[in-house]
Design an enzyme around this catalytic site. Structure first.
Site, PDB file in Angstrom:
ATOM      1  CG  ASP A  38      -2.079   0.909   1.127  1.00 31.68           C
ATOM      2  OD1 ASP A  38      -2.294   1.486   0.042  1.00 31.68           O
ATOM      3  OD2 ASP A  38      -2.786   1.082   2.136  1.00 31.68           O
ATOM      4  CG  HIS A  55      -0.083   2.121  -9.294  1.00 35.12           C
ATOM      5  ND1 HIS A  55      -0.296   1.698  -7.991  1.00 35.12           N
ATOM      6  CD2 HIS A  55      -1.172   2.871  -9.610  1.00 35.12           C
ATOM      7  CE1 HIS A  55      -1.460   2.169  -7.560  1.00 35.12           C
ATOM      8  NE2 HIS A  55      -1.999   2.888  -8.512  1.00 35.12           N
ATOM      9  CG  LEU A 149       9.926 -16.934  -3.830  1.00 39.69           C
ATOM     10  CD1 LEU A 149       9.545 -16.916  -2.356  1.00 39.69           C
ATOM     11  CD2 LEU A 149      10.502 -15.570  -4.235  1.00 39.69           C
TER      12      LEU A 149
HETATM   13  C1  FPP Z   1      -2.183   0.227  -3.286  1.00 40.14           C
HETATM   14  O1  FPP Z   1      -1.634   1.504  -3.162  1.00 40.14           O
HETATM   15  C2  FPP Z   1      -1.591  -0.420  -4.438  1.00 40.14           C
HETATM   16  C3  FPP Z   1      -2.295  -1.010  -5.462  1.00 40.14           C
HETATM   17  C4  FPP Z   1      -3.755  -1.101  -5.520  1.00 40.14           C
HETATM   18  C5  FPP Z   1      -1.568  -1.575  -6.607  1.00 40.14           C
HETATM   19  C6  FPP Z   1      -0.427  -2.401  -6.189  1.00 40.14           C
HETATM   20  C7  FPP Z   1       0.379  -2.808  -7.326  1.00 40.14           C
HETATM   21  C8  FPP Z   1       1.721  -2.862  -7.285  1.00 40.14           C
HETATM   22  C9  FPP Z   1       2.502  -2.535  -6.091  1.00 40.14           C
HETATM   23  C10 FPP Z   1       2.493  -3.356  -8.428  1.00 40.14           C
HETATM   24  C11 FPP Z   1       2.132  -4.774  -8.711  1.00 40.14           C
HETATM   25  C12 FPP Z   1       3.093  -5.384  -9.587  1.00 40.14           C
HETATM   26  C13 FPP Z   1       2.828  -6.493 -10.300  1.00 40.14           C
HETATM   27  C14 FPP Z   1       3.946  -7.118 -11.001  1.00 40.14           C
HETATM   28  C15 FPP Z   1       1.494  -7.097 -10.423  1.00 40.14           C
HETATM   29  P1  FPP Z   1      -2.589   2.746  -3.345  1.00 40.14           P
HETATM   30  O2  FPP Z   1      -2.676   3.084  -4.785  1.00 40.14           O
HETATM   31  O3  FPP Z   1      -3.902   2.463  -2.711  1.00 40.14           O
HETATM   32  O4  FPP Z   1      -1.818   3.861  -2.560  1.00 40.14           O
HETATM   33  P2  FPP Z   1      -2.472   5.049  -1.736  1.00 40.14           P
HETATM   34  O5  FPP Z   1      -3.248   4.420  -0.611  1.00 40.14           O
HETATM   35  O6  FPP Z   1      -1.291   5.825  -1.260  1.00 40.14           O
HETATM   36  O7  FPP Z   1      -3.338   5.823  -2.680  1.00 40.14           O
END
Ligand code: FPP
Length: 258
Positions: A38, A55, A149
């Site tokens: 997050d 992201h 893994l």
């Molecule tokens: C939450 O942060 C994050 C997500 C919903 C997307 C997570 C995806 C990645 C970390 C990359 C994934 C990689 C692969 C290879 C699938 P948020 O956007 O809710 O952050 P915020 O709470 O600060 O707005």
């Protein structure tokens, strides 16, 4: 060596990452680590960048943490990448997140193969866009015989609906006689979940300061050790994973006993 040798400060002593790795490896390493990644949006906002930049940085972090998980000897790394609720986000953001598995796998799959990493997924993956699913399926297929893994992506995953689906399938199988309705143990129930044969997580990490589970592995987390950090996911470094494991190693897991 899989990771670069780096220096950082802990208290008054300077330790190399290698020292820290060897230290934690002397004690029990959690077999299954799950992470709620997050804070990508906030990371971008702090830098006046669009959310998708967060992201993208988050994806780079997935590479870093996968390498470290492998080096530490973690057996399963489950990463919550997209929830069944995340479709509510603006289309441009959803489209970008849906391009990440391809971006990640097109650049990283050879290294995952070389390191004997097996890629799997949980979630309603059949509802993902075709291009996302194709990239994922290809990686799952290519890595299926790898024995190192297990990198397990939770994509379009939601735990309540996973539990409901399990209940419905149990009812169906009991009606057809495939399952004895009197013999539904915790093990049987677990086998109907998307996590199927996986052991429950030993350690759950959530980044960005939010202290919630957010519909993630509600059944599986029953006895999992929880660790929360204020660090935003794109800023999460190898040493943070090691810190979480050190905390885990100092906890006493009693599983309801004394
Ligand atoms: C939450 O942060 C994050 C997500 C919903 C997307 C997570 C995806 C990645 C970390 C990359 C994934 C990689 C692969 C290879 C699938 P948020 O956007 O809710 O952050 P915020 O709470 O600060 O707005």
């Amino acid at each position: 060596m899989f990771n670069k040798l780096r220096l950082w400060k802990t208290g008054t002593t300077t330790k190399t990452l290698q020292d820290q790795i060897s230290n934690v490896k002397q004690q029990k390493i959690p077999e299954h680590v799950a992470i709620i990644m997050d804070g990508n949006g906030r990371w971008a906002k702090k830098r006046k960048l669009p959310r998708i930049a967060g992201h993208h940085e988050g994806m780079k972090c997935v590479k870093r943490i996968t390498k470290m998980a492998d080096e530490l000897g973690i057996k399963v790394l489950t990463l919550y990448a997209f929830s069944t609720e995340n479709w509510k986000r603006p289309k441009t953001e959803v489209d970008y997140i849906m391009s990440l598995p391809e971006q990640f796998l097109s650049t990283f799959l050879p290294e995952l193969m070389e390191k004997n990493v097996r890629v799997t997924a949980i979630g309603y993956t059949e509802k993902l866009p075709e291009h996302t699913l194709k990239a994922l399926d290809n990686a799952v297929e290519k890595t299926k015989n790898n024995t190192g893994l297990n990198l397990n992506f939770a994509l379009n995953y939601g735990s309540r609906s996973e539990i409901l689906q399990a209940v419905n399938n149990i009812v169906k199988d009991s009606q057809t006689g495939e399952l004895d309705a009197n013999g539904i143990t915790e093990e049987v129930f677990s086998s109907y979940l998307m996590t199927g044969g996986l052991n429950d997580p030993d350690l759950l990490i959530r980044t960005s300061g939010e202290i919630r589970i957010s519909n993630f592995m509600l059944w599986q987390l029953a006895y999992t050790e929880l660790w929360f950090t204020d660090v935003l996911w794109p800023d999460f470094k190898e040493e943070h994973l090691i810190e979480a494991i050190e905390v885990f190693q100092n906890r006493q897991r009693r599983f309801g006993g004394v």
